[in-house]
Write an enzyme that holds these catalytic residues in place. Structure first.
Site, PDB file in Angstrom:
ATOM      1  N   GLU A 238      -7.045 -23.091  13.447  1.00  0.00           N
ATOM      2  CA  GLU A 238      -7.543 -24.302  12.779  1.00  0.00           C
ATOM      3  C   GLU A 238      -9.030 -24.516  13.026  1.00  0.00           C
ATOM      4  O   GLU A 238      -9.557 -25.603  12.786  1.00  0.00           O
ATOM      5  CB  GLU A 238      -6.735 -25.527  13.235  1.00  0.00           C
ATOM      6  CG  GLU A 238      -5.412 -25.610  12.486  1.00  0.00           C
ATOM      7  CD  GLU A 238      -4.453 -26.672  13.004  1.00  0.00           C
ATOM      8  OE1 GLU A 238      -4.882 -27.555  13.772  1.00  0.00           O
ATOM      9  OE2 GLU A 238      -3.272 -26.597  12.632  1.00  0.00           O
TER      10      GLU A 238
ATOM     11  N   GLU B  27      -7.771 -31.828  20.295  1.00  0.00           N
ATOM     12  CA  GLU B  27      -6.485 -31.155  20.101  1.00  0.00           C
ATOM     13  C   GLU B  27      -6.577 -30.524  18.731  1.00  0.00           C
ATOM     14  O   GLU B  27      -6.198 -31.124  17.742  1.00  0.00           O
ATOM     15  CB  GLU B  27      -5.342 -32.177  20.198  1.00  0.00           C
ATOM     16  CG  GLU B  27      -4.020 -31.536  20.541  1.00  0.00           C
ATOM     17  CD  GLU B  27      -3.270 -31.005  19.350  1.00  0.00           C
ATOM     18  OE1 GLU B  27      -3.818 -30.116  18.653  1.00  0.00           O
ATOM     19  OE2 GLU B  27      -2.143 -31.455  19.125  1.00  0.00           O
TER      20      GLU B  27
END
Ligand code: SAH
Length: 690
Positions: free
Chosen positions: A153, A144
């Protein structure tokens, strides 16, 4: 070891390096982290759990041992799900040391220490082999690693590396794939976050229009993502020009390429209009068949489904480089460019069949006009707010005289141009004090409006101002918005007061200061959802994560007095439980006093609800009867729903007793407060008792 942190000093307007405890960064990161928000995201958690169970079953059905690699384990949640689902072993990687330590404890407490190995490393540092971190490659990849833009990210390079070195070919992946969706819209409200519209000024000698320099017209702006709670954007504020369309997909069970590339889709406008904005969101298919789907789609896409509120994943707004007229039914093509970490968009008229693969152009948008470096998106919105401009125009008209000599102190402000058109006719009658970014940009701006000889930019800090800068004149009107780019919390713009104090010797004895004063206002609220980001979870999907709650609480208490945090409340609905109350005033007609300004009192709670916290904001009193609120605009109905200034962040002080217990038995009928403005530091400390 000491850490140095950059922080704006509200008494000097300057960035300063402050020496902090070595744990400071950790505590800040944990206290402000999104871990709690993720653990409260029920929809996300249940779908991950379903996806993980299904993946473990598929591996078991093939008669294989299920070896899981969980990259970015955080609390260890997804590994614990895998272990519960029957996985034989999990490697749980976590690069952030305090989290890795917490994961070890949480895994232990939940009884999985023999099934889950927490490895405090970045995935690219992990070794595989008999003596390595991992005994063998994994056959289930669980992660995740997504942000609102999906890839911001670093999910792509992490997956690329993992497929090369850490997992088997043909592995199962949860999530199995991500799809990025786009929808073309026209929206003056959002377009106003990236372009400056002409500013109309009705002066005595006719209407004047302030225009932006031509460099701004075609400037693509800055590449940073604009992520917002799109569900708070009312449908009247945009017009849909295309259906929502899948832009591209990433398959996570196959090798992933992170190198820059582009994707192109044809769009058929459902309505004619000006294409300005690409709205975007993504969804995750947790399984290969698309049965377990977790979507960030906004309210108008799935009008009847129950919504999961979350703050760690929102939606994105992309600005096209220029607005393009489109005609209903006439195909256009939309290109998404991406590098390893970000995305940007371009619209072309469709060119027909012979179209080739698009060239891969790697440069992301770079601001060429400087305006996008000087003004962030809410600031653009503020400068484009004609109502607000009108308030300044009305106030300036009241205070300016033909022989006024003005000085403006505010970052990247258009006030000097307004004031020039509205009165002050001596040349140069206007001085703009500037010491931060934006000198050449503002000069270009004045030039585009033929005012470069009328407004003099002084590149000096207020305390360095000399009579020669002002051509030996005294200032009769001192103006500010006030706005400073280094401000984080509402009261940081009180730097105007400090600057006003520093230039006091250059002001006439009868100087007019605009705004003449400011006041700090406060109200107790119940948030619809925002409370979740600071609320403990206890258990998550049956796993005890209290260790995480304690860790966050400890980090929040790291500073003796808790701090307020800035949030743009137009994105976070709340209802008022008390009347708004003025708690402190700051008189700009006088200099900053030596002593602290403090106040104590109590606010009565008028409505039923949970007191999650206090909201604080500033109001500026420009002239008699003319005030501007940077916070509450109005309480819109008898339920107490609040409307907030859409261009500003407000300060939110979360009450810790509600954080500890969401189910307080009885409501307090009043909240007492003590608020102290320390004139030495420019900071406000506060304490509340329920
Ligand atoms: N898996 C948890 C936490 C997700 S947050 C959950 O679903 O609740 C993502 C975490 O991944 C962060 O803690 C971050 O520090 C970590 N992380 C990101 N990239 C990483 C990488 N390449 N290797 C190891 N950890 C990583």
């Amino acid at each position: 070891m000491k850490t140095f942190c950059g922080r704006a000093n509200p008494t000097t307007g300057a960035m300063e390096w402050v020496e902090e405890d070595e744990n400071y960064d950790y505590h800040q990161e944990i206290a402000r982290s999104r871990y709690a928000d993720m653990l409260h995201d029920k929809d996300r958690n249940t779908k991950y759990y379903q996806g993980i169970r299904a993946a473990v079953s598929r591996v078991k059905e093939r008669g294989e041992r299920a070896i899981v690699l969980d990259i970015g384990t955080g609390t260890g949640l997804l590994s614990m799900m895998a272990a519960s689902a029957g996985a034989d072993f999990c490697y749980a990687l976590e690069v952030f040391k305090p989290m890795a330590n917490a994961a070890v404890k949480i895994v232990e407490k939940n009884g999985f220490h023999d099934k889950i190995k927490v490895i405090n490393k970045h995935s690219t540092e992990v070794t595989v082999g008999p003596d390595g971190d991992m005994q063998c490659r994994a056959n289930i990849l669980v992660t995740e690693l997504f942000d609102t833009e999906l890839i911001g990210e670093g999910a792509l390079p992490t997956y690329e590396h993992a497929h090369k070195y850490l997992v088997q070919a043909g592995c199962e992946a949860v999530p199995h794939r991500a799809t990025v969706y786009v929808q073309l819209v026209e929206s003056n409200r959002m377009w106003a976050w990236n372009k400056l519209f002409p500013v109309r000024v009705k002066a005595e000698d006719g209407e004047k229009i302030i225009v932006a320099p031509s460099e701004m017209e075609n400037c693509p702006g800055v590449p940073s993502v604009c992520d917002i709670q799109l569900n708070q954007m009312p449908s009247r504020d945009f017009t849909v020009l295309s259906d929502a369309t899948a832009m591209f997909r990433v398959e996570f069970s196959k090798p992933v390429r992170s190198a820059s590339t582009c994707y192109r889709v044809p769009l058929e406008p459902v309505r004619s209009g000006k294409a300005q904005i690409v709205l975007s969101w993504w969804d995750l298919d947790m399984d290969p068949f698309g049965r377990i789907n977790c979507t960030m789609a906004p309210y108008w896409i799935k009008p009847n489904s129950a919504f999961q509120w979350r703050d760690h994943w929102m939606q994105c707004v992309y600005f096209l480089p220029n607005e393009e007229p489109v005609l209903q039914g006439q195909l256009v093509s939309l290109t998404a460019w991406r590098d390893e970490y970000s995305l940007w968009y371009e619209l072309q008229k469709a060119r027909g069949e012979e179209e080739k693969e698009a060239d891969v152009r790697v440069e992301s948008p770079v601001c060429r006009c400087q305006a996008h470096l000087l003004w962030n998106r809410p600031r653009f919105g503020e400068l484009n707010d004609q109502n607000r401009t009108q308030q300044y125009i009305r106030s300036l008209m009241k205070v300016l005289k033909a022989d006024s000599v003005c000085l403006c102190i505010s970052d990247g402000s258009l006030l000097p141009m307004l004031a020039h058109y509205l009165g002050a006719k001596q040349v140069p009658s206007f001085f703009l004090l500037l010491w931060s970014l934006g000198f050449s940009f503002l000069f270009a701006f004045f030039k585009a409006n033929h005012l470069e000889d009328k407004i003099k930019i002084i590149e000096a800090r207020p305390e360095m101002l000399e009579s020669s800068h002002l051509e030996d004149q005294k200032i009769s009107v001192l103006v500010g918005e006030p706005f400073f780019t280094t401000s984080l919390l509402p009261w940081h713009n009180l730097y105007f007061w400090y600057a006003r104090t520093a230039v006091a010797s250059h002001l006439t004895s009868s100087v007019t200061v605009l705004p003449q004063s400011a006041s700090l206002h406060m109200m107790i609220v119940e948030f619809q959802d925002l409370w979740r980001i600071r609320s403990p979870c206890g258990t998550c999907e049956g796993f005890d994560v209290q260790i995480m709650d304690d860790m966050i609480k400890n980090s929040l208490n790291f500073r003796e007095s808790k701090e307020a945090e800035p949030h743009p409340l137009w994105e976070y609905p709340c209802k008022s439980l008390s009347d708004p109350q003025e708690v402190l005033t700051f008189d700009f007609r006088k200099t900053v006093p030596q002593h602290c300004l403090s106040t104590e009192g109590s606010v009565t709670l008028l409505r039923k609800g949970t007191s999650h916290g206090a909201v604080l904001w500033m109001e500026y009193h420009l002239a008699a009867d003319i005030s501007i609120s940077t916070g509450l605009m109005q309480i819109s109905n008898e339920k107490g729903n609040c409307e907030w200034n859409p261009h500003c962040k407000q300060a939110v002080y979360f009450f810790s007793s509600v954080i500890e217990s969401e189910t307080l038995p009885a409501l307090p009928s009043a909240v007492t407060y003590a608020i102290n403005f320390d004139t030495k530091t420019g900071e406000i400390a506060m304490d509340f008792k329920l």
